[in-house]
Design a protein around this motif. Structure first.
Motif, mmCIF file in Angstrom:
data_model
loop_
_atom_site.group_PDB
_atom_site.id
_atom_site.type_symbol
_atom_site.label_atom_id
_atom_site.label_comp_id
_atom_site.label_asym_id
_atom_site.label_seq_id
_atom_site.Cartn_x
_atom_site.Cartn_y
_atom_site.Cartn_z
ATOM 1 N N UNK A 140 0.835 -1.208 0.000
ATOM 2 C CA UNK A 140 0.000 0.000 0.000
ATOM 3 C C UNK A 140 0.867 1.255 0.000
ATOM 4 N N UNK A 141 1.891 1.257 0.839
ATOM 5 C CA UNK A 141 2.765 2.428 0.948
ATOM 6 C C UNK A 141 3.499 2.686 -0.360
ATOM 7 N N UNK A 142 3.962 1.627 -1.005
ATOM 8 C CA UNK A 142 4.673 1.786 -2.271
ATOM 9 C C UNK A 142 3.751 2.317 -3.363
ATOM 10 N N UNK A 143 2.527 1.818 -3.389
ATOM 11 C CA UNK A 143 1.577 2.300 -4.389
ATOM 12 C C UNK A 143 1.240 3.766 -4.147
ATOM 13 N N UNK B 190 10.248 0.353 7.791
ATOM 14 C CA UNK B 190 11.106 -0.554 7.025
ATOM 15 C C UNK B 190 11.511 0.065 5.688
ATOM 16 N N UNK B 191 10.589 0.734 5.028
ATOM 17 C CA UNK B 191 10.929 1.372 3.757
ATOM 18 C C UNK B 191 11.923 2.509 3.968
ATOM 19 N N UNK B 192 11.800 3.217 5.084
ATOM 20 C CA UNK B 192 12.769 4.266 5.403
ATOM 21 C C UNK B 192 14.164 3.674 5.602
ATOM 22 N N UNK C 171 15.311 0.889 4.251
ATOM 23 C CA UNK C 171 15.810 0.490 2.938
ATOM 24 C C UNK C 171 16.296 1.695 2.139
ATOM 25 N N UNK C 172 15.581 2.797 2.240
ATOM 26 C CA UNK C 172 15.988 4.000 1.500
ATOM 27 C C UNK C 172 17.371 4.494 1.924
ATOM 28 N N UNK C 173 17.732 4.234 3.174
ATOM 29 C CA UNK C 173 19.002 4.732 3.688
ATOM 30 C C UNK C 173 20.175 3.796 3.493
ATOM 31 N N UNK C 174 19.940 2.601 2.961
ATOM 32 C CA UNK C 174 21.015 1.625 2.809
ATOM 33 C C UNK C 174 21.808 1.853 1.534
ATOM 34 N N UNK C 175 23.065 1.418 1.577
ATOM 35 C CA UNK C 175 23.978 1.521 0.449
ATOM 36 C C UNK C 175 24.605 0.147 0.189
ATOM 37 N N UNK D 237 14.179 -2.187 12.583
ATOM 38 C CA UNK D 237 13.221 -1.188 12.118
ATOM 39 C C UNK D 237 13.708 0.247 12.318
ATOM 40 N N UNK D 238 14.632 0.454 13.264
ATOM 41 C CA UNK D 238 15.142 1.791 13.525
ATOM 42 C C UNK D 238 16.440 2.092 12.785
ATOM 43 N N UNK D 239 16.838 1.175 11.902
ATOM 44 C CA UNK D 239 18.054 1.375 11.123
ATOM 45 C C UNK D 239 19.307 0.829 11.747
ATOM 46 N N UNK D 240 19.225 0.325 12.985
ATOM 47 C CA UNK D 240 20.406 -0.205 13.667
ATOM 48 C C UNK D 240 20.743 -1.593 13.123
#
Length: 231
Positions: free
Chosen positions: A19-22, A206-208, A210-214, A224-227
């Motif tokens: 839903x969020x992606x759409x 979770x999408x946030x 993923x957006x921050x990963x390299x 879930x908090x990026x750690x």
């Protein structure tokens, strides 16, 4: 434009991610696959042929640059996470491994070859912090812990192979925290206040991440908090 693929889209987290992606509108199409779906949207991740059929359907359109496996099993009507060795059941262990570890690996087998060989691509599978061997201080939940540890290792090995195909690829496992879904329902009483997430919030978190990963983050497990979660 590229496509996104959500495996397990009938579940709380998978459906919320789709839903969020759409809503974001960044992809030409968001493919939703689930075991409970019919027709071309059906997938059984424990069945190699079923996963191959789903991948063949996706291959007819825009190449996917995002694939998320949002499946998992912790309990069913007859079985739950084991509290002690005496509770081990071979058939249940086999089922847990099939869904939590083997299934995502089969998805990677068939869907990674569809992803571009250049540019940023992301393959992610939902794992769990309890799959961390170094973080295991309580014991119990033998099958779930072990199957998620196996998944984390598979993600690591898959990431190494995928990096040879596309140096900009990212292959990771994600710990969503405790989300208000059927999977966690029997165990929510032990969750600290403020740490039980609704599916919509979990999806955005979770999408946030993923957006921050390299690319250097590939092969790791992130919460879930990026750690980063230690293996």
């Amino acid at each position: 434009m590229s496509a996104a693929v959500i495996i397990g889209a009938s579940g709380g987290i998978g459906g919320a991610i789709a839903d969020a992606l759409e809503e974001e509108g960044a992809f030409s199409i968001v493919h939703r696959f689930a075991r409970s779906s019919t027709g071309t949207a059906h997938i059984d991740i424990t069945d190699d042929a079923s996963v191959a059929n789903a991948a063949a359907f996706v291959s007819k359109g825009d190449a996917p640059t995002l694939v998320i496996v949002a499946t998992g099993i912790l309990h069913d009507a007859d079985n739950g996470p084991e509290k002690a060795l005496k509770d081990l059941n071979a058939a249940w262990l086999t089922q847990v491994y099939a869904v939590n570890a083997i299934g995502p690996a089969l998805v990677a087998k068939h869907f990674l070859p569809l992803m571009p060989r250049a540019g940023r691509t992301v393959f992610a599978a939902l794992s769990a912090r309890v799959g961390s061997i170094s973080d295991n201080r309580l014991g119990g939940w033998h099958g779930y812990r072990a199957s998620k540890a196996a998944l984390n290792q598979l993600i690591r090995t898959i990431s190494i192979e995928e990096r040879r195909r596309n140096s900009s690829s990212i292959v990771v496992a994600l710990h969503p925290g405790t989300v208000d879904t059927a999977l966690s329902k029997p165990f929510q009483g032990n969750v600290a206040p403020g740490h039980l997430f609704d599916a919509g919030r979990a999806a955005v978190q979770l999408l946030d991440v993923l957006d921050g990963l390299r690319p250097p983050d590939s092969g790791k497990l992130f919460a879930w908090d990026g750690a980063e979660v230690s293996p």
